[in-house]
Design a protein around this motif. Structure first.
Motif, PDB file in Angstrom:
ATOM      1  N   ALA A 110      44.682  41.795  37.439  1.00 22.49           N
ATOM      2  CA  ALA A 110      43.558  42.054  36.531  1.00 22.49           C
ATOM      3  C   ALA A 110      42.707  40.803  36.350  1.00 22.49           C
ATOM      4  O   ALA A 110      41.470  40.876  36.344  1.00 22.49           O
ATOM      5  CB  ALA A 110      44.071  42.548  35.186  1.00 22.49           C
ATOM      6  N   LEU A 111      43.356  39.633  36.214  1.00 27.86           N
ATOM      7  CA  LEU A 111      42.612  38.374  36.089  1.00 27.86           C
ATOM      8  C   LEU A 111      41.733  38.152  37.314  1.00 27.86           C
ATOM      9  O   LEU A 111      40.554  37.806  37.191  1.00 27.86           O
ATOM     10  CB  LEU A 111      43.577  37.191  35.929  1.00 27.86           C
ATOM     11  CG  LEU A 111      44.340  37.069  34.621  1.00 27.86           C
ATOM     12  CD1 LEU A 111      45.441  36.029  34.748  1.00 27.86           C
ATOM     13  CD2 LEU A 111      43.408  36.732  33.470  1.00 27.86           C
ATOM     14  N   ALA A 112      42.311  38.343  38.498  1.00 30.18           N
ATOM     15  CA  ALA A 112      41.566  38.136  39.736  1.00 30.18           C
ATOM     16  C   ALA A 112      40.410  39.127  39.850  1.00 30.18           C
ATOM     17  O   ALA A 112      39.282  38.745  40.199  1.00 30.18           O
ATOM     18  CB  ALA A 112      42.502  38.259  40.937  1.00 30.18           C
ATOM     19  N   ASP A 113      40.680  40.394  39.550  1.00 29.59           N
ATOM     20  CA  ASP A 113      39.643  41.426  39.651  1.00 29.59           C
ATOM     21  C   ASP A 113      38.485  41.140  38.701  1.00 29.59           C
ATOM     22  O   ASP A 113      37.316  41.196  39.098  1.00 29.59           O
ATOM     23  CB  ASP A 113      40.254  42.800  39.353  1.00 29.59           C
ATOM     24  CG  ASP A 113      39.253  43.917  39.542  1.00 29.59           C
ATOM     25  OD1 ASP A 113      38.659  43.993  40.636  1.00 29.59           O
ATOM     26  OD2 ASP A 113      39.060  44.705  38.600  1.00 29.59           O
ATOM     27  N   HIS A 114      38.777  40.801  37.454  1.00 31.22           N
ATOM     28  CA  HIS A 114      37.720  40.509  36.483  1.00 31.22           C
ATOM     29  C   HIS A 114      36.937  39.257  36.873  1.00 31.22           C
ATOM     30  O   HIS A 114      35.715  39.211  36.699  1.00 31.22           O
ATOM     31  CB  HIS A 114      38.303  40.348  35.087  1.00 31.22           C
ATOM     32  CG  HIS A 114      38.840  41.619  34.523  1.00 31.22           C
ATOM     33  ND1 HIS A 114      39.685  41.649  33.440  1.00 31.22           N
ATOM     34  CD2 HIS A 114      38.657  42.920  34.876  1.00 31.22           C
ATOM     35  CE1 HIS A 114      40.002  42.897  33.168  1.00 31.22           C
ATOM     36  NE2 HIS A 114      39.389  43.695  34.029  1.00 31.22           N
ATOM     37  N   LEU A 115      37.643  38.265  37.394  1.00 27.85           N
ATOM     38  CA  LEU A 115      36.957  37.044  37.813  1.00 27.85           C
ATOM     39  C   LEU A 115      36.037  37.312  39.004  1.00 27.85           C
ATOM     40  O   LEU A 115      34.902  36.831  39.038  1.00 27.85           O
ATOM     41  CB  LEU A 115      37.967  35.948  38.152  1.00 27.85           C
ATOM     42  CG  LEU A 115      37.394  34.596  38.531  1.00 27.85           C
ATOM     43  CD1 LEU A 115      36.460  34.061  37.452  1.00 27.85           C
ATOM     44  CD2 LEU A 115      38.517  33.606  38.795  1.00 27.85           C
ATOM     45  N   LEU A 116      36.496  38.104  39.951  1.00 32.66           N
ATOM     46  CA  LEU A 116      35.652  38.447  41.096  1.00 32.66           C
ATOM     47  C   LEU A 116      34.402  39.206  40.656  1.00 32.66           C
ATOM     48  O   LEU A 116      33.309  38.960  41.167  1.00 32.66           O
ATOM     49  CB  LEU A 116      36.442  39.277  42.112  1.00 32.66           C
ATOM     50  CG  LEU A 116      37.479  38.497  42.912  1.00 32.66           C
ATOM     51  CD1 LEU A 116      38.421  39.449  43.634  1.00 32.66           C
ATOM     52  CD2 LEU A 116      36.804  37.549  43.883  1.00 32.66           C
ATOM     53  N   ARG A 117      34.550  40.110  39.699  1.00 34.18           N
ATOM     54  CA  ARG A 117      33.382  40.837  39.170  1.00 34.18           C
ATOM     55  C   ARG A 117      32.407  39.890  38.479  1.00 34.18           C
ATOM     56  O   ARG A 117      31.199  39.984  38.672  1.00 34.18           O
ATOM     57  CB  ARG A 117      33.825  41.913  38.182  1.00 34.18           C
ATOM     58  CG  ARG A 117      34.473  43.092  38.841  1.00 34.18           C
ATOM     59  CD  ARG A 117      34.808  44.138  37.827  1.00 34.18           C
ATOM     60  NE  ARG A 117      35.702  45.123  38.390  1.00 34.18           N
ATOM     61  CZ  ARG A 117      36.178  46.139  37.723  1.00 34.18           C
ATOM     62  NH1 ARG A 117      35.866  46.308  36.446  1.00 34.18           N
ATOM     63  NH2 ARG A 117      36.988  47.004  38.304  1.00 34.18           N
ATOM     64  N   ALA A 118      32.939  38.959  37.667  1.00 34.92           N
ATOM     65  CA  ALA A 118      32.076  38.002  36.962  1.00 34.92           C
ATOM     66  C   ALA A 118      31.342  37.103  37.956  1.00 34.92           C
ATOM     67  O   ALA A 118      30.156  36.807  37.775  1.00 34.92           O
ATOM     68  CB  ALA A 118      32.913  37.165  35.988  1.00 34.92           C
ATOM     69  N   ILE A 170      34.097  30.404  35.305  1.00 33.23           N
ATOM     70  CA  ILE A 170      35.484  30.688  35.667  1.00 33.23           C
ATOM     71  C   ILE A 170      36.401  30.479  34.470  1.00 33.23           C
ATOM     72  O   ILE A 170      37.225  31.342  34.132  1.00 33.23           O
ATOM     73  CB  ILE A 170      35.917  29.810  36.857  1.00 33.23           C
ATOM     74  CG1 ILE A 170      35.152  30.223  38.111  1.00 33.23           C
ATOM     75  CG2 ILE A 170      37.426  29.884  37.079  1.00 33.23           C
ATOM     76  CD1 ILE A 170      35.218  29.211  39.235  1.00 33.23           C
ATOM     77  N   LEU A 171      36.267  29.343  33.801  1.00 34.78           N
ATOM     78  CA  LEU A 171      37.141  29.039  32.669  1.00 34.78           C
ATOM     79  C   LEU A 171      36.947  30.020  31.514  1.00 34.78           C
ATOM     80  O   LEU A 171      37.919  30.454  30.892  1.00 34.78           O
ATOM     81  CB  LEU A 171      36.918  27.598  32.204  1.00 34.78           C
ATOM     82  CG  LEU A 171      37.312  26.520  33.219  1.00 34.78           C
ATOM     83  CD1 LEU A 171      36.941  25.140  32.697  1.00 34.78           C
ATOM     84  CD2 LEU A 171      38.796  26.599  33.550  1.00 34.78           C
ATOM     85  N   ASP A 197      38.862  34.572  28.357  1.00 33.14           N
ATOM     86  CA  ASP A 197      38.620  35.896  27.763  1.00 33.14           C
ATOM     87  C   ASP A 197      39.706  36.893  28.148  1.00 33.14           C
ATOM     88  O   ASP A 197      40.051  37.775  27.362  1.00 33.14           O
ATOM     89  CB  ASP A 197      37.257  36.452  28.199  1.00 33.14           C
ATOM     90  CG  ASP A 197      36.091  35.709  27.573  1.00 33.14           C
ATOM     91  OD1 ASP A 197      36.312  34.927  26.621  1.00 33.14           O
ATOM     92  OD2 ASP A 197      34.961  35.893  28.066  1.00 33.14           O
ATOM     93  N   ASP A 198      40.246  36.753  29.366  1.00 28.76           N
ATOM     94  CA  ASP A 198      41.264  37.687  29.851  1.00 28.76           C
ATOM     95  C   ASP A 198      42.692  37.216  29.565  1.00 28.76           C
ATOM     96  O   ASP A 198      43.642  37.755  30.114  1.00 28.76           O
ATOM     97  CB  ASP A 198      41.081  37.921  31.346  1.00 28.76           C
ATOM     98  CG  ASP A 198      39.839  38.745  31.651  1.00 28.76           C
ATOM     99  OD1 ASP A 198      39.340  39.433  30.746  1.00 28.76           O
ATOM    100  OD2 ASP A 198      39.372  38.693  32.800  1.00 28.76           O
ATOM    101  N   LYS A 199      42.821  36.197  28.737  1.00 26.38           N
ATOM    102  CA  LYS A 199      44.129  35.709  28.279  1.00 26.38           C
ATOM    103  C   LYS A 199      44.999  35.116  29.383  1.00 26.38           C
ATOM    104  O   LYS A 199      46.221  35.280  29.385  1.00 26.38           O
ATOM    105  CB  LYS A 199      44.919  36.817  27.562  1.00 26.38           C
ATOM    106  CG  LYS A 199      44.151  37.531  26.469  1.00 26.38           C
ATOM    107  CD  LYS A 199      43.913  36.624  25.288  1.00 26.38           C
ATOM    108  CE  LYS A 199      43.329  37.431  24.134  1.00 26.38           C
ATOM    109  NZ  LYS A 199      42.079  36.950  23.666  1.00 26.38           N
TER     110      LYS A 199
END
Length: 134
Positions: free
Chosen positions: A71-79, A31-32, A37-39
């Motif tokens: 965008a942060l939430a979407d990328h985190l959910l994908r990861a 998560i961190l 990475d996504d600033k």
């Protein structure tokens, strides 16, 4: 009748067993790293092990705008999904003022800065117990 399929003298391969703490630490790291990475801005992790039965860690982060929060939430959910934590539950993704992601051992709050300062979750979880009256 049960048969032993191992031949005489054959040993089993070593197996690494990861405990629940290893899993939650790996999840926290994922998560961190993803938020970094996504600033994401002002990222903090509050260790709740032994303090809450709901989760082991709470991560709080800010995005610069509604679009950045989304965008942060979407990328985190994908990861999380790629790492095998695909059953994370999400609230607030439609407005992107405050997105809550419940990944089991970790709960993530992603805010717009104004909303974060209004709710001030850091203060709520960092309050020390009151001293006894004398």
């Amino acid at each position: 009748m049960e048969q032993n399929r191992r031949k005489d003298g054959e040993t089993t391969a070593p197996v690494r067993v990861s405990g629940p703490e290893d899993d939650s630490e790996a999840l926290e790291s994922l998560i961190l790293e993803t938020l970094d990475d996504d600033k994401a801005e002002d990222v903090i992790a509050v260790d709740l092990r032994g303090k809450s039965s709901v989760t082991d860690v709470m991560v709080i982060a800010s995005g610069r705008s509604q679009r950045h929060v989304g965008a942060l939430a979407d990328h985190l959910l994908r990861a999380l999904k790629e790492a095998g934590h695909g059953k994370a539950r999400v609230e607030g993704l439609s407005s992107c003022d405050w997105v809550l992601i419940d990944a089991g051992d970790a709960v993530i709050h992603i805010f717009r800065p104004e909303v974060r300062s209004f709710y001030n979750l850091e203060k709520m979880w960092s309050v020390e117990p009151a001293k006894p009256a004398q």
